[in-house]
Scaffold this motif. Sequence first.
Motif, PDB file in Angstrom:
ATOM      1  N   ASP A  61       0.683  -1.224  -0.208  1.00 54.81           N
ATOM      2  CA  ASP A  61       0.024  -0.043  -0.125  1.00 54.81           C
ATOM      3  C   ASP A  61       0.873   1.252   0.019  1.00 54.81           C
ATOM      4  O   ASP A  61       0.302   2.338  -0.677  1.00 54.81           O
ATOM      5  CB  ASP A  61      -0.984  -0.069   1.141  1.00 54.81           C
ATOM      6  N   ARG A  62       1.929   1.200   0.798  1.00 54.02           N
ATOM      7  CA  ARG A  62       2.934   2.414   0.756  1.00 54.02           C
ATOM      8  C   ARG A  62       3.437   2.703  -0.739  1.00 54.02           C
ATOM      9  O   ARG A  62       4.045   3.958  -0.900  1.00 54.02           O
ATOM     10  CB  ARG A  62       3.760   2.180   1.751  1.00 54.02           C
ATOM     11  N   LEU A  63       3.576   1.649  -1.551  1.00 54.60           N
ATOM     12  CA  LEU A  63       4.165   1.860  -2.863  1.00 54.60           C
ATOM     13  C   LEU A  63       3.329   2.355  -3.994  1.00 54.60           C
ATOM     14  O   LEU A  63       3.673   2.408  -5.094  1.00 54.60           O
ATOM     15  CB  LEU A  63       5.039   0.584  -3.258  1.00 54.60           C
ATOM     16  N   ILE A  64       2.011   2.559  -3.721  1.00 53.20           N
ATOM     17  CA  ILE A  64       1.026   2.664  -4.525  1.00 53.20           C
ATOM     18  C   ILE A  64       1.164   4.291  -4.805  1.00 53.20           C
ATOM     19  O   ILE A  64       1.154   5.086  -3.922  1.00 53.20           O
ATOM     20  CB  ILE A  64      -0.202   2.397  -4.244  1.00 53.20           C
ATOM     21  N   SER A  95      -7.019  11.834  -2.573  1.00 50.71           N
ATOM     22  CA  SER A  95      -6.911  11.082  -3.770  1.00 50.71           C
ATOM     23  C   SER A  95      -8.111  10.042  -3.938  1.00 50.71           C
ATOM     24  O   SER A  95      -8.259   9.205  -3.131  1.00 50.71           O
ATOM     25  CB  SER A  95      -5.523  10.361  -3.741  1.00 50.71           C
ATOM     26  N   GLU A  96      -8.826   9.943  -5.156  1.00 49.16           N
ATOM     27  CA  GLU A  96      -9.510   8.812  -5.272  1.00 49.16           C
ATOM     28  C   GLU A  96      -9.181   7.828  -6.387  1.00 49.16           C
ATOM     29  O   GLU A  96      -9.786   6.902  -6.595  1.00 49.16           O
ATOM     30  CB  GLU A  96     -10.936   9.702  -6.005  1.00 49.16           C
ATOM     31  N   LYS A  97      -8.114   8.260  -6.934  1.00 43.81           N
ATOM     32  CA  LYS A  97      -7.441   7.376  -8.284  1.00 43.81           C
ATOM     33  C   LYS A  97      -6.120   6.943  -7.757  1.00 43.81           C
ATOM     34  O   LYS A  97      -5.477   7.617  -7.094  1.00 43.81           O
ATOM     35  CB  LYS A  97      -7.661   8.023  -9.541  1.00 43.81           C
ATOM     36  N   ALA A  98      -5.513   5.860  -8.411  1.00 44.40           N
ATOM     37  CA  ALA A  98      -4.299   5.738  -8.221  1.00 44.40           C
ATOM     38  C   ALA A  98      -3.643   4.830  -9.348  1.00 44.40           C
ATOM     39  O   ALA A  98      -4.520   4.106  -9.927  1.00 44.40           O
ATOM     40  CB  ALA A  98      -4.068   4.646  -6.930  1.00 44.40           C
ATOM     41  N   LEU A  99      -2.470   4.755  -9.912  1.00 47.09           N
ATOM     42  CA  LEU A  99      -2.069   4.196 -10.690  1.00 47.09           C
ATOM     43  C   LEU A  99      -1.774   2.572 -10.396  1.00 47.09           C
ATOM     44  O   LEU A  99      -1.268   2.293  -9.171  1.00 47.09           O
ATOM     45  CB  LEU A  99      -0.489   4.483 -11.128  1.00 47.09           C
ATOM     46  N   ARG A 100      -2.031   1.682 -11.406  1.00 42.12           N
ATOM     47  CA  ARG A 100      -2.145   0.354 -10.994  1.00 42.12           C
ATOM     48  C   ARG A 100      -0.662  -0.195 -10.556  1.00 42.12           C
ATOM     49  O   ARG A 100       0.410   0.013 -11.124  1.00 42.12           O
ATOM     50  CB  ARG A 100      -2.488  -0.463 -12.060  1.00 42.12           C
ATOM     51  N   VAL A 130       2.939  -1.126 -15.260  1.00 34.53           N
ATOM     52  CA  VAL A 130       2.677  -0.800 -13.993  1.00 34.53           C
ATOM     53  C   VAL A 130       3.533   0.211 -13.168  1.00 34.53           C
ATOM     54  O   VAL A 130       4.600   0.442 -13.477  1.00 34.53           O
ATOM     55  CB  VAL A 130       2.432  -1.856 -13.145  1.00 34.53           C
ATOM     56  N   TRP A 131       3.056   0.839 -11.990  1.00 29.00           N
ATOM     57  CA  TRP A 131       3.901   1.727 -11.228  1.00 29.00           C
ATOM     58  C   TRP A 131       4.064   1.724  -9.706  1.00 29.00           C
ATOM     59  O   TRP A 131       3.059   1.087  -9.311  1.00 29.00           O
ATOM     60  CB  TRP A 131       3.335   3.110 -11.357  1.00 29.00           C
ATOM     61  N   ARG A 132       5.034   1.604  -9.217  1.00 26.56           N
ATOM     62  CA  ARG A 132       5.391   1.339  -7.537  1.00 26.56           C
ATOM     63  C   ARG A 132       6.370   2.466  -7.310  1.00 26.56           C
ATOM     64  O   ARG A 132       7.710   2.749  -7.933  1.00 26.56           O
ATOM     65  CB  ARG A 132       5.995   0.116  -7.546  1.00 26.56           C
ATOM     66  N   ALA A 133       6.135   3.204  -6.116  1.00 32.76           N
ATOM     67  CA  ALA A 133       6.747   4.077  -5.783  1.00 32.76           C
ATOM     68  C   ALA A 133       7.810   3.373  -4.652  1.00 32.76           C
ATOM     69  O   ALA A 133       8.336   3.680  -3.469  1.00 32.76           O
ATOM     70  CB  ALA A 133       5.744   5.041  -4.681  1.00 32.76           C
ATOM     71  N   ASP A 134       8.670   2.860  -5.303  1.00 38.38           N
ATOM     72  CA  ASP A 134       9.922   1.890  -4.699  1.00 38.38           C
ATOM     73  C   ASP A 134      11.240   2.755  -5.000  1.00 38.38           C
ATOM     74  O   ASP A 134      11.194   3.767  -5.610  1.00 38.38           O
ATOM     75  CB  ASP A 134       9.940   0.658  -5.299  1.00 38.38           C
ATOM     76  N   ARG A 135      12.213   2.455  -4.197  1.00 39.84           N
ATOM     77  CA  ARG A 135      13.519   3.072  -4.178  1.00 39.84           C
ATOM     78  C   ARG A 135      14.159   2.451  -5.712  1.00 39.84           C
ATOM     79  O   ARG A 135      14.494   1.433  -5.493  1.00 39.84           O
ATOM     80  CB  ARG A 135      14.411   2.433  -3.048  1.00 39.84           C
ATOM     81  N   PRO A 136      14.577   3.245  -6.688  1.00 37.41           N
ATOM     82  CA  PRO A 136      15.105   2.974  -7.975  1.00 37.41           C
ATOM     83  C   PRO A 136      16.447   1.950  -7.547  1.00 37.41           C
ATOM     84  O   PRO A 136      17.222   2.705  -6.788  1.00 37.41           O
ATOM     85  CB  PRO A 136      15.044   3.940  -8.696  1.00 37.41           C
ATOM     86  N   GLN A 137      16.715   0.964  -8.125  1.00 41.02           N
ATOM     87  CA  GLN A 137      17.910   0.419  -8.175  1.00 41.02           C
ATOM     88  C   GLN A 137      17.937  -0.557  -9.663  1.00 41.02           C
ATOM     89  O   GLN A 137      17.156  -0.487 -10.235  1.00 41.02           O
ATOM     90  CB  GLN A 137      18.101  -0.323  -7.039  1.00 41.02           C
TER      91      GLN A 137
END
Length: 456
Positions: A61-64, A95-100, A130-137
């Motif tokens: 959920d934190r990465l959405i 926010s009512e919408k989110a990237l998958r 798809v999209w995730r708010a992750d730490r890029p590496q």
Amino acid sequence: MAQKPKVPQGTRDFSSIEVAKRSYIMNTIKEQFKLFGFNPIETPSFENSDTLLGKYGEEGDRLIFKILNSGDKVKKADLTALENDNLAKFSNSLSEKALRYDLTVPFARYVVQHQNEIDFPFKRYQIQPVWRADRPQKGRYREFYQCDADVVGSTSLWQEIDFIQLYDQVFMKLGLQGVTIKINNRKILSGIAEVIGASDKLIDFTVALDKLDKIGEEGVKKEMLAKGIPETAIDKVKPLFDFTGTIKEKIEKLKKLLTLSEEGSQGVEELEFITNVIDEMSLETANLDLDVTLARGLNYYTGAIFEVSAPEGVKMGSIGGGGRYDDLTGIFGLKDVSGVGISFGLDRIYLVLEELGLFPETVAEPTKALFINFGDVEALYCLKAISKLRANNITAELYPDNTKMNKQMKYANKKGIPFVILAGMNEVENSIYTVKNMETGEQSELNLKQLMMLLQ
């Protein structure tokens, strides 16, 4: 002062050659999806937030990526939550919408919404970003493609067997030898948690266990203790930290460990059936292994769990994964519809093929012939030939500007174009073409039919 151009962190531009290589992987996967009976669908890039939230666990959920409301809807933000330091509630009110986050939950939503239009068991494949708010590496990006195949409407374990074979066939077609398909079963993890007296901490237990290869035994123990799992319970799972042997030997060890757990024993039976059939069928290029620490950290898996690792010696995270989710559609009101699916990690597979030099040389073939531009009359003569070449699936192009010959020839060299066609007034008047082989330097005069035969 001009703004320095840059892409957002965790995203990338792709050159022509990179697009060609990515397309090669996607087309190979797509070809096998079709051969195994899967049909394509597509879903929107963003979903209603409540469709996604709560489906991936607290970490997921934190990465959405949430999409900020616009216009008057911003005024509806819960300022009281902000005043009370409830940032999660305040964020959700904005926010009512989110990237998958993945393709599986949107697929479950699709199945429920279109249940009266599809036939069960329903087999679909989906290749979308798809999209995730992750730490890029390395091998991990904030925007990336998933290549998924799923079946819903069947509890048969033959589906799991089919997916193992699908993995094997794709990697064989890509020339990627020695990948390992790791398999586990969520029921086994539940059984272990039950036997050690930590059933109420199942999610915490599996999420921590899933990190064994990343943070090691001590790191896993530390995380379990932090989540409230007693040290006595952790001591009981110590054998899992060094669980070696053949698949058959591992299954026998699990049978003994889970004798008192009905659910755990069922998971072992399912694994034994799958691995026995695969042993009979044999795999072309992949290795199958039982990894009892494999959990993948996602809440919705209920049965088999898969994860694919790159060949030994290649430093890369998983290049594929999936599993069975018996109750995922139930979240959206459709009960008792079992599903199972797998995903291919396009970006990581790309990096592995690149590192091992496995892309075919012809993956990005250049234009076959460049026609030199000597002026309007000659250009028109060339364009008529180009049209006929293209009609016969031969790639050809006309240099757009009537400029110095040296500049046009350099263009052909830089693009790796193997043949340059020169057609001045002499060629126009005699209906011929002077062809230069850019590798050998040889030149010859050909008519259109001969030119076409040379370039095919």
